[in-house]
Design a protein around this motif. Sequence first.
Motif, PDB file in Angstrom:
ATOM      1  N   ARG A 143     -18.291  46.836 -24.344  1.00 61.00           N
ATOM      2  CA  ARG A 143     -17.688  47.317 -25.225  1.00 61.00           C
ATOM      3  C   ARG A 143     -16.776  48.677 -25.614  1.00 61.00           C
ATOM      4  NH1 ARG A 143     -22.856  49.859 -28.755  1.00 61.00           N
ATOM      5  NH2 ARG A 143     -21.091  50.846 -29.739  1.00 61.00           N
ATOM      6  N   ASP A 172     -27.390  49.647 -19.076  1.00 57.54           N
ATOM      7  CA  ASP A 172     -26.755  48.538 -19.308  1.00 57.54           C
ATOM      8  C   ASP A 172     -27.028  47.558 -19.677  1.00 57.54           C
ATOM      9  OD1 ASP A 172     -25.664  49.542 -17.003  1.00 57.54           O
ATOM     10  OD2 ASP A 172     -26.429  48.898 -15.369  1.00 57.54           O
ATOM     11  N   TRP A 173     -28.661  47.823 -20.765  1.00 57.14           N
ATOM     12  CA  TRP A 173     -28.454  46.880 -22.092  1.00 57.14           C
ATOM     13  C   TRP A 173     -27.553  47.091 -22.968  1.00 57.14           C
ATOM     14  CZ3 TRP A 173     -32.633  43.689 -21.109  1.00 57.14           C
ATOM     15  CH2 TRP A 173     -33.319  43.565 -20.561  1.00 57.14           C
ATOM     16  N   PRO A 174     -26.420  46.209 -23.239  1.00 54.80           N
ATOM     17  CA  PRO A 174     -25.270  46.428 -24.849  1.00 54.80           C
ATOM     18  C   PRO A 174     -26.267  46.646 -25.931  1.00 54.80           C
ATOM     19  CG  PRO A 174     -24.813  44.599 -23.654  1.00 54.80           C
ATOM     20  CD  PRO A 174     -26.298  45.089 -22.839  1.00 54.80           C
ATOM     21  N   THR A 175     -26.752  47.565 -26.748  1.00 60.15           N
ATOM     22  CA  THR A 175     -26.187  47.863 -27.827  1.00 60.15           C
ATOM     23  C   THR A 175     -26.169  47.954 -28.915  1.00 60.15           C
ATOM     24  OG1 THR A 175     -26.559  49.931 -27.526  1.00 60.15           O
ATOM     25  CG2 THR A 175     -28.699  49.288 -26.603  1.00 60.15           C
ATOM     26  N   PHE A 232     -25.716  56.095 -25.417  1.00 59.37           N
ATOM     27  CA  PHE A 232     -26.301  55.154 -26.219  1.00 59.37           C
ATOM     28  C   PHE A 232     -25.114  53.786 -27.325  1.00 59.37           C
ATOM     29  CE2 PHE A 232     -30.470  55.784 -27.623  1.00 59.37           C
ATOM     30  CZ  PHE A 232     -30.033  54.699 -29.695  1.00 59.37           C
ATOM     31  N   GLY A 234     -30.798  45.572 -28.272  1.00 56.17           N
ATOM     32  CA  GLY A 234     -30.256  45.024 -27.207  1.00 56.17           C
ATOM     33  C   GLY A 234     -30.377  44.147 -26.945  1.00 56.17           C
ATOM     34  N   LYS A 283     -28.738  42.072 -20.610  1.00 52.82           N
ATOM     35  CA  LYS A 283     -27.763  42.703 -19.841  1.00 52.82           C
ATOM     36  C   LYS A 283     -26.231  41.481 -19.302  1.00 52.82           C
ATOM     37  CE  LYS A 283     -30.387  45.688 -17.112  1.00 52.82           C
ATOM     38  NZ  LYS A 283     -31.411  46.491 -16.314  1.00 52.82           N
ATOM     39  N   TRP A 302     -21.933  53.307 -25.309  1.00 51.78           N
ATOM     40  CA  TRP A 302     -21.623  52.617 -24.541  1.00 51.78           C
ATOM     41  C   TRP A 302     -23.070  52.088 -24.191  1.00 51.78           C
ATOM     42  CZ3 TRP A 302     -16.639  53.021 -23.834  1.00 51.78           C
ATOM     43  CH2 TRP A 302     -16.273  53.837 -24.198  1.00 51.78           C
ATOM     44  N   TYR A 303     -23.868  51.521 -23.456  1.00 55.39           N
ATOM     45  CA  TYR A 303     -24.718  51.417 -23.350  1.00 55.39           C
ATOM     46  C   TYR A 303     -25.764  51.780 -22.921  1.00 55.39           C
ATOM     47  CZ  TYR A 303     -20.546  48.165 -21.628  1.00 55.39           C
ATOM     48  OH  TYR A 303     -19.426  46.996 -21.816  1.00 55.39           O
TER      49      TYR A 303
END
Lengths: 237, 475
Positions: B144, B120-123, B113, B136, B139, B116-117
Amino acid sequence: MRRIQDADILLVDDNPALLALVREALHNAGYRSLRTAESCAAARRALAAVRPDFLILDINLPDGDGFSLFQELHAQEDIPALFLSARDADADRLFGLGLGADDYLTKPFLTQELLLRMQHILRRAYRAELAQGGTVALGACSVDLGDALVTRAGAAPATLTATERALLQKLADNRGHIVTFDALCEAVWGDGYYGYENALNVHIRHLREKIEADPSHPVWLLTVRGLGYKLAGEAKA
Amino acid sequence: MKTLGRLVRRYILTAVGITLGILLLAAGTFIGFIVWWDRYYGDLAAYAPHRVANALREENGALVLDEGQHTAQEWLAGYAWAMVLDDDGNVVWKYRLPPELDHRYTLSQAVAFARWYLDDWPTVSYLCDYGTFVVGYPKGTLVRWNLYMERRLFDGAVATLRPLLAADLVLVVAICVFSAWRMHKNLKNVEQGLERLAAGQPAVVAQAGATAELAERLNRTGEHLRRQNELIARRDTARTNWIAGVSHDIRTPLALIMGYAEQLQNDAALPAASREKAAAIAAQGQKIKALVSDLNLTSKLQYNAQPLRRAPVQAGPLLRRAVTDFCNSGLAERCGVDFAVSPAAEAAVLDADAGLLARAFENLLNNAARHNPGGCAVTVRAEAAGGRLAVTVADDGAGYPPAVLAALGTAAAGEGTPGTAGAPHILGLHLVEQIAAAHGGSADFAQNAPHGAKATVTLPLAPAETPPGRRPPPA
């Protein structure tokens, strides 16, 4: 031919009025033998009959032109000629003179000028036949240009040198008129002798000693300052 | 060459201008877009992740968000959730963390994470002294990606940049110079055509390159001018021929008038009064003759129909002859003539048409005699200096009328022909001007002091020395 006026003159011009005018003028000047022609053909006939001593030619003629007529005659015989034309362009004048004509006079002209030019040409052309170059009367003194002899009442005759005779001849041809130094030099020494005035002065002085009663106060051979000399006219005495 | 230099400079300046312009435009657009974006959409979150991370602190063994300035809601506005992991991967602090995310994280999960995610939450993660702070975003709100590049490739790209820019610069300059040279060639072509046109020749320019259209128009203009010139020349020739024809046709009748007038003048049988009248007719005839000749010659000179028969001629004899002819003519009877030529002028050689020059001096001398019927003293002086011969013909008579002087001034300036409506009759003097001009000289007319007319004709001397066989007279 003893006198200039005895010359047989053929006058070619297509204008009868002008022929009549010149005929009358020449007649008044003492010329007795005058023939006229109004066309080249008539001129040829007149020439074939008797050879004239002098030709006066117009250029524009009904059946040809004066230039070709003159060329044709000139090829056979050397007859002195003067063009008398209304064409005043230099090109025509030079062409006529280039063919060998003795003079070219444009109309309108002064009668006196025509007569003087004729006299000049005739005298030069027939010098040998004329009464020995003529006599120049200078008051009490007279000069026979033929044998270059100066006769003066009560004095021994003097002889002119060839140069003095040539000078006097030139002055007498233009009597009463100024002759430039240049023209005198040319008459004596030929073309290209411009500026020989000092030499000329010497000959003039010698000539004056022979023809003038008082050479330092000349009455006949006059100096015209800056220009040349003049032989005074006969009327003056 | 000067034009080429200017063209090259202009082309390069234009290229530099265009490049700078595009760069500025791009930068401006980018900045403008960012500003516009910020104004209308703003940032996703109210506070950047690192500020929030720094606002967390340990109090009594537990993590609390500094609430002095803002509440937790304010600090984390825009974020979906937040949590802090300890070194073992346990969640030690959380904020609105979804239940499915609230568990212990393995090392591999953390690495995944962080890059990436997280489900599916961008962090975004921050390493702090109290643990790893993770926030986070909602979504689908953030994209990124990770950048990496081989070192050698990166170094190579950086190293190539400078020579590449230099090569670009050289190429741009070369293209500019080449374009300028081609443009210059085309322009030169057109320029030569214009020069030919100015010189009165047909333009005939090759119709190619950037100036093809210009060349075509130039050619058309040249053709137009040529046709116009031809028309003018034809008209001039017709006029000259007409005048020559009239002057020719007048001569024979005039010869008769003058001839008979002369005979009447000399006819002793006529009364004196009639003879005087005949003399007057003859004298007027002479005037007409002079006028006709002058008119013919002036028209020929004006329209270049009179070819000059130039030859080396010595000034002294030429002038002496002209003055002598004047003295020998009847006109000079009442005039005294004083003639003086300096030694330099005597020997001076002109490359001239002697006949025409004689005509000019004849006109000046005759003018003095004609306009002073009571007689006058004429002075003719000639001097040569500085490669020019100056001949002055002056008299002590009435002088030129002011209108004549004014008309001569304009005629000399090329404004119209004399003799047009209202102008005084100056044909003879105008002819003197024309003849002098045809020889590359000039004629000046002025009043003599204290009275009388004074004309000075200045002529250039021939470049050569005195011709052989003619030596200058002794001084």
